[in-house]
Design an enzyme around this catalytic site. Structure first.
Site, short mmCIF file in Angstrom:
data_model
loop_
_atom_site.label_atom_id
_atom_site.label_comp_id
_atom_site.label_asym_id
_atom_site.label_seq_id
_atom_site.Cartn_x
_atom_site.Cartn_y
_atom_site.Cartn_z
N ASP A 251 40.62 14.02 13.93
CA ASP A 251 39.69 15.09 13.53
C ASP A 251 38.59 14.49 12.65
O ASP A 251 38.15 15.12 11.67
CB ASP A 251 40.41 16.24 12.83
CG ASP A 251 39.53 17.48 12.67
OD1 ASP A 251 38.44 17.53 13.30
OD2 ASP A 251 39.91 18.41 11.93
N HIS B 254 34.58 14.24 15.87
CA HIS B 254 33.26 14.86 15.77
C HIS B 254 32.22 13.75 15.62
O HIS B 254 32.18 13.08 14.59
CB HIS B 254 33.20 15.80 14.57
CG HIS B 254 34.15 16.96 14.67
ND1 HIS B 254 33.81 18.15 15.28
CD2 HIS B 254 35.44 17.11 14.28
CE1 HIS B 254 34.85 18.99 15.26
NE2 HIS B 254 35.86 18.37 14.66
N ASN C 252 30.89 20.79 18.80
CA ASN C 252 30.12 21.53 17.79
C ASN C 252 28.93 20.73 17.27
O ASN C 252 28.79 20.46 16.09
CB ASN C 252 31.01 22.04 16.64
CG ASN C 252 31.73 20.95 15.88
OD1 ASN C 252 31.88 19.83 16.37
ND2 ASN C 252 32.16 21.25 14.67
N HIS D 271 45.10 19.89 15.66
CA HIS D 271 45.44 19.57 14.26
C HIS D 271 46.41 20.56 13.60
O HIS D 271 46.07 21.23 12.63
CB HIS D 271 44.18 19.42 13.40
CG HIS D 271 43.08 20.42 13.70
ND1 HIS D 271 43.29 21.77 13.77
CD2 HIS D 271 41.76 20.22 13.96
CE1 HIS D 271 42.15 22.37 14.05
NE2 HIS D 271 41.21 21.45 14.17
N ASN E 99 39.68 21.88 7.29
CA ASN E 99 40.23 23.03 8.02
C ASN E 99 41.04 22.56 9.20
O ASN E 99 40.48 21.83 10.02
CB ASN E 99 39.10 23.91 8.57
CG ASN E 99 38.28 24.57 7.49
OD1 ASN E 99 38.74 24.74 6.38
ND2 ASN E 99 37.06 24.93 7.82
N HIS F 271 40.38 13.89 19.31
CA HIS F 271 39.70 14.88 18.45
C HIS F 271 38.76 14.19 17.46
O HIS F 271 39.15 13.82 16.35
CB HIS F 271 40.74 15.73 17.70
CG HIS F 271 40.17 16.99 17.14
ND1 HIS F 271 40.78 18.22 17.28
CD2 HIS F 271 39.05 17.23 16.44
CE1 HIS F 271 40.05 19.16 16.69
NE2 HIS F 271 38.99 18.57 16.15
O1 DOR Z 1 37.55 20.48 8.63
C1 DOR Z 1 37.04 20.61 9.73
N1 DOR Z 1 35.84 20.10 10.00
N2 DOR Z 1 37.68 21.31 10.67
C2 DOR Z 1 37.10 21.63 11.84
O2 DOR Z 1 37.72 22.26 12.65
C3 DOR Z 1 35.70 21.25 12.11
C4 DOR Z 1 35.33 20.07 11.33
C5 DOR Z 1 33.86 19.81 11.32
O3 DOR Z 1 33.22 19.93 12.36
O4 DOR Z 1 33.34 19.45 10.25
ZN ZN Z 2 39.21 21.98 14.33
#
Ligand code: DOR
Ligand code: ZN
Length: 424
Positions: free
Chosen positions: A304, A62, A94, A231, A277, A60
């Site tokens: 995450d 980003h 995303n 998460h 989140n 997980h």
């Molecule tokens: O805190 C978060 N940030 N939770 C998510 O699910 C997405 C992530 C983000 O892309 O910044």
């Molecule tokens: Zn998430």
């Protein structure tokens, strides 16, 4: 190209190995393991005092590219991964455009190729992650995605989600779901409770997460799909998964270091830096997460990793984006919080960060077998250091762990036989 790793403590959780062994790598794969190996002309790495384990698999992350390169690029995110001992990662869709078609999958993989980190982009479930129309899931599978998810934008349309699960099952792909009911979380990334009350902010209640976990468990049971809860952050959420697993539902889940280390109180002293989140919860939740890690309810520790710019995170709590970086600190935080506290063995911590996520994604990774690709991390399990965000190679400096003393330091990361990170 030959590399001999000498004198390390090899911990290979999937094979139940924890012993002093040498490892010889030839042409990117593990060629031999044993005591007192020698190899003419090989580069020798002295691993005395170090743990040698499978490269970490972080399912997980980003990476932000394409579209949000000010936050992170594939190159900087992969450099952070390598520094953290991560050799394989799943990149969340995303981005802008979202990873909702084979072209974007190919683009991300192309950007990642020179880094040496194996980046597996997850495919979006809905077009543009808008929650309205399903993507061509079969085409995404053919493009090589290991999983499907609309992370960050949980799907609310139940008919659509159920159809996605039927298709995911047919394709043999897990569906990863960020569980927070959007009707119940219209507000800021602070847990609903004592801290949100003190700040006078509307909070995000635990029930928003737990209801969706319950919903997903029921849908997994109904459709036969493999649903993976992203998460997980609440004790009750863990319990829902525990009961579902006990009755044979195909459900797995992950958590992050922040959820077994920090509580909502952090928001009071760190503001937006502690905004994420799902939000940081209570001490009882931290204990519930630890219990879930211990009894096998939770299958994986992920980061995450969610980089944001310094400007974005300097805004007041209600206006700042949610998320924290994690790739450069996850192993140390896991060792500090779970191993050095005596809660679990080193092998168990490493399983949660390598073999277990690899297995649930169906990857032949996370294991140090002869003949397999040589993805390894070498780390000093005892070394104490202080987390300093200024030292990060990630573009994101948004960590709530800045200044924290941790134990466990990555020395070398090796991907398919090539050293992709070396300390100093
Ligand atoms: O805190 C978060 N940030 N939770 C998510 O699910 C997405 C992530 C983000 O892309 O910044
Ligand atoms: Zn998430």
């Amino acid at each position: 190209m030959r590399l001999l790793i000498q004198g390390g403590r090899v911990v290979d959780p999937a094979r139940n190995i924890d012993s002093q062994l040498d490892i010889l790598i030839e042409n990117g794969t593990i060629a031999h393991q044993g005591r007192g190996l020698s190899a003419e002309g090989a580069q020798v790495l002295d691993a005395a005092g170090l743990v040698v384990s499978p490269g970490l698999v972080d399912m997980h992350v980003h990476l932000r590219e394409p579209g949000f390169e000010a936050k992170e690029t594939v190159a900087t995110g992969c450099a952070a991964a390598a520094k953290g001992g991560v050799t394989t990662l799943v990149a969340m869709p995303n981005t802008r455009p979202a990873t909702d078609c084979p072209d974007i999958v190919a683009l991300v993989r192309e950007k990642a190729a020179p880094t040496g980190v194996d980046v597996l982009p997850a495919g979006a479930v809905t077009v543009g992650q808008k929650g309205q129309a399903l993507t061509d899931l079969a085409a995404l599978k053919a493009a090589g995605v290991p999983a499907l998810t609309d992370d960050g934008m949980p799907i609310q349309d139940l008919a659509l989600l159920r159809e996605a699960m039927f298709q995911a099952k047919e394709l043999g792909l897990p569906l990863l779901d960020h569980c927070e009911d959007r009707d119940l979380v219209r507000s800021y990334a602070v847990n609903e409770g004592a801290v949100s009350a003190q700040l006078g902010l509307p909070g995000r209640p635990a029930i928003a997460e737990e209801l969706q976990i319950m919903r997903d468990v029921m849908l997994a049971e109904d459709t036969g799909a493999h649903v993976h809860i992203c998460h997980i952050s609440t004790a009750k959420g863990v319990d829902i998964v525990r009961r579902a697993k006990a009755r044979g539902v195909r459900v797995t889940c992950e958590t992050c270091p922040q959820y077994f280390t920090l509580t909502e109180e952090e928001v009071l002293c760190q503001g937006a830096m502690a905004r994420v989140n799902p939000p940081l919860r209570t001490q009882a939740d931290v204990e519930g997460i630890r219990a879930g890690l211990l009894d096998g309810t939770i299958d994986a520790i992920v980061t995450d990793h969610a980089p944001h710019t310094a400007e974005e995170k300097s805004r007041p709590l209600p206006d700042a984006p949610s998320g924290m970086v994690g790739l450069e600190t996850s192993l140390a935080l896991a060792l500090t919080g779970l191993y050095h506290t005596g809660l679990m063995s080193l092998s168990r911590v490493l399983a949660l960060m390598s073999s277990s996520p690899a297995a649930l994604l169906g990857l032949s990774k996370g294991m140090l077998c002869v003949g397999r690709g040589a993805d390894l991390v070498l780390f000093d399990p005892e070394e104490e250091w202080v987390i300093d965000k200024e030292q990060f190679v990630s573009k994101g400096r948004n960590t709530p762990f800045h200044g924290r003393t941790v134990r466990g330091k990555v020395k070398y990361t090796i991907s398919r036989g090539t050293i992709i990170y070396q300390e100093g």
